[in-house]
Enzyme design. Structure first.
Site, PDB file in Angstrom:
ATOM      1  N   SER A  36       0.823  -1.317   0.077  1.00  0.00           N
ATOM      2  CA  SER A  36      -0.130  -0.201   0.186  1.00  0.00           C
ATOM      3  C   SER A  36       0.854   1.362   0.022  1.00  0.00           C
ATOM      4  CB  SER A  36      -0.929   0.087   1.165  1.00  0.00           C
ATOM      5  OG  SER A  36      -1.261   1.521   1.472  1.00  0.00           O
ATOM      6  N   HIS A  77      -0.563  -1.011  -4.843  1.00  0.00           N
ATOM      7  CA  HIS A  77      -1.709  -0.589  -4.294  1.00  0.00           C
ATOM      8  C   HIS A  77      -1.710   0.819  -4.027  1.00  0.00           C
ATOM      9  CE1 HIS A  77      -5.615  -1.374  -2.277  1.00  0.00           C
ATOM     10  NE2 HIS A  77      -5.283  -0.380  -1.346  1.00  0.00           N
ATOM     11  N   ASP A  93      -3.574   4.112  -2.839  1.00  0.00           N
ATOM     12  CA  ASP A  93      -4.683   4.634  -1.942  1.00  0.00           C
ATOM     13  C   ASP A  93      -5.118   6.121  -2.136  1.00  0.00           C
ATOM     14  OD1 ASP A  93      -5.425   2.492  -0.272  1.00  0.00           O
ATOM     15  OD2 ASP A  93      -3.452   2.120   0.444  1.00  0.00           O
ATOM     16  N   MET A 147      -7.305   9.288  -1.368  1.00  0.00           N
ATOM     17  CA  MET A 147      -8.295   9.831  -0.270  1.00  0.00           C
ATOM     18  C   MET A 147      -8.480  11.195  -0.485  1.00  0.00           C
ATOM     19  SD  MET A 147      -6.338   7.867   3.011  1.00  0.00           S
ATOM     20  CE  MET A 147      -6.379   6.102   3.191  1.00  0.00           C
ATOM     21  N   HIS A 189      -7.291   2.181  -5.370  1.00  0.00           N
ATOM     22  CA  HIS A 189      -8.336   2.089  -4.531  1.00  0.00           C
ATOM     23  C   HIS A 189      -8.712   3.504  -4.135  1.00  0.00           C
ATOM     24  CE1 HIS A 189      -9.200   0.994   0.029  1.00  0.00           C
ATOM     25  NE2 HIS A 189     -10.303   1.363  -0.601  1.00  0.00           N
ATOM     26  N   MET A 245     -10.855   5.768  -2.326  1.00  0.00           N
ATOM     27  CA  MET A 245     -11.554   6.252  -1.170  1.00  0.00           C
ATOM     28  C   MET A 245     -12.131   7.704  -1.182  1.00  0.00           C
ATOM     29  SD  MET A 245      -9.234   4.265   1.404  1.00  0.00           S
ATOM     30  CE  MET A 245      -7.753   4.206   0.312  1.00  0.00           C
ATOM     31  N   MET A 250     -12.630  -4.516   3.166  1.00  0.00           N
ATOM     32  CA  MET A 250     -11.731  -3.621   4.180  1.00  0.00           C
ATOM     33  C   MET A 250     -11.810  -4.397   5.559  1.00  0.00           C
ATOM     34  SD  MET A 250     -10.383  -1.012   2.480  1.00  0.00           S
ATOM     35  CE  MET A 250      -9.778  -0.478   4.173  1.00  0.00           C
ATOM     36  N   ASP A 283      -7.904  -5.704   2.577  1.00  0.00           N
ATOM     37  CA  ASP A 283      -7.032  -4.514   2.929  1.00  0.00           C
ATOM     38  C   ASP A 283      -7.238  -3.706   4.384  1.00  0.00           C
ATOM     39  OD1 ASP A 283      -5.635  -2.110   2.772  1.00  0.00           O
ATOM     40  OD2 ASP A 283      -7.228  -1.355   0.958  1.00  0.00           O
ATOM     41  N   GLY A 317      -4.304  -3.665   8.110  1.00  0.00           N
ATOM     42  CA  GLY A 317      -3.752  -4.796   9.039  1.00  0.00           C
ATOM     43  C   GLY A 317      -3.300  -5.835   8.709  1.00  0.00           C
TER      44      GLY A 317
HETATM   45  C1  DX5 Z   1      -6.464   1.998   4.597  1.00  0.00           C
HETATM   46  C2  DX5 Z   1      -5.712   1.822   3.282  1.00  0.00           C
HETATM   47  C3  DX5 Z   1      -4.646   0.634   3.130  1.00  0.00           C
HETATM   48  C4  DX5 Z   1      -3.779   0.939   4.373  1.00  0.00           C
HETATM   49  C5  DX5 Z   1      -3.396  -0.437   4.495  1.00  0.00           C
HETATM   50  O1  DX5 Z   1      -7.399   2.921   4.297  1.00  0.00           O
HETATM   51  O2  DX5 Z   1      -6.941   1.539   2.301  1.00  0.00           O
HETATM   52  O3  DX5 Z   1      -4.518   0.216   2.024  1.00  0.00           O
HETATM   53  O4  DX5 Z   1      -2.813   1.794   3.828  1.00  0.00           O
HETATM   54  O5  DX5 Z   1      -2.161  -0.042   5.655  1.00  0.00           O
HETATM   55  P1  DX5 Z   1      -1.895  -1.050   6.603  1.00  0.00           P
HETATM   56  O6  DX5 Z   1      -1.437  -2.519   5.811  1.00  0.00           O
HETATM   57  O7  DX5 Z   1      -0.860  -0.445   7.615  1.00  0.00           O
HETATM   58  O8  DX5 Z   1      -3.057  -1.497   7.447  1.00  0.00           O
HETATM   59 ZN    ZN Z   2      -6.119   0.603   0.277  1.00  0.00          ZN
END
Ligand code: DX5
Ligand code: ZN
Length: 233
Positions: A20, A45, A47, A49, A78, A80, A149, A183, A185
């Site tokens: 990510s 990946h 992200d 936002m 991804h 968001m 998620m 996705d 943790g």
């Molecule tokens: C969370 C993102 C993830 C996140 C994952 O909103 O969509 O992709 O960065 O990071 P870890 O693996 O640290 O949870």
């Molecule tokens: Zn993500």
């Protein structure tokens, strides 16, 4: 890469670890992408936002487009963001190979999924931890990938939510040969449960970027996921 090639690459590479990019060093993005390729990652990946759909802001299409020519890895977006339909063309032009948006942002997602597919991209639908599987089931025919998620989206480094695993298993049953991505943790302690429940693609932020050796981290995650019963025969 066209949609069929992307799907073949993801399916053929299972279990896929997708670092990510939310967790990378933005002051050194170019080196980070090169390090991930040397570490054996096949997918990045991204992200995105918007500070509205989630309470955090990351990067947009221009940053992704800037990295596109520097890497041959699969670019997995991804989104968001609220109103992804308004910005979709920018993300398609940025060179993403797969584009996933949230069912919570677009409760009637069929036309958007079709637009993504028509552009030759893998179409994905994401769902937040509290969103039931039933929210996405009516749209499976227009989907290539589901993104489940296992944290509330917005930040890296959160704790994996094991309560989501029964939903992941249910979606695995319903999704046939579509890809399922998980996705949030994902780490050495959690990847086995996610693999056993049915994920194919494992997004990992902290578990890769907080490790001193990205290659060792990716290899360890692949080894653990591969040992899950569904990959090990
Ligand atoms: C969370 C993102 C993830 C996140 C994952 O909103 O969509 O992709 O960065 O990071 P870890 O693996 O640290 O949870
Ligand atoms: Zn993500």
């Amino acid at each position: 890469m066209n949609r069929e090639d992307t799907i073949a690459r993801l399916r053929g590479g299972r279990p896929v670890i997708a670092p990510s990019m939310l967790k990378c060093d933005y002051g050194n993005l170019n080196d980070e992408v090169a390090r991930l390729a040397s570490a054996g990652a096949s997918v990045l990946h991204w992200d995105v936002m918007d500070g509205h759909f989630v309470p955090n802001l990351s990067y947009g299409a221009m940053v992704i487009a800037g990295m596109r020519d520097r890497s041959k890895l699969v670019f997995d977006g991804h989104l968001m963001i609220s109103e992804p339909e308004r910005y979709l063309d920018d993300y398609m032009k940025a060179g993403l190979d797969s584009i996933t948006f949230h069912i919570e942002a677009v409760p009637e997602p069929a036309s958007l999924l079709k637009r993504i597919r028509a552009a030759g991209k893998v179409a994905g639908l994401a769902l937040n931890p509290e969103t039931p599987a039933e929210a996405v089931l009516p749209f499976l025919n227009d989907c290539d990938m589901l993104l489940v998620m296992t944290v509330h989206p917005g930040f890296g480094g959160q704790q994996f939510m094991p309560d989501v695993l029964p939903k992941l298993a249910k979606l695995r049953e319903a999704a046939g040969d579509r890809l399922i991505s998980v996705d949030g943790g994902i780490a050495a302690e959690t990847i086995t449960a996610a693999a056993t429940a049915g994920a194919d693609v494992f997004v990992a932020g902290s578990a890769v970027f907080d490790a001193p050796d990205y290659g060792a981290a990716v290899t360890d995650l692949v080894r653990r996921a591969s040992a899950a019963p569904r990959f090990s025969h």
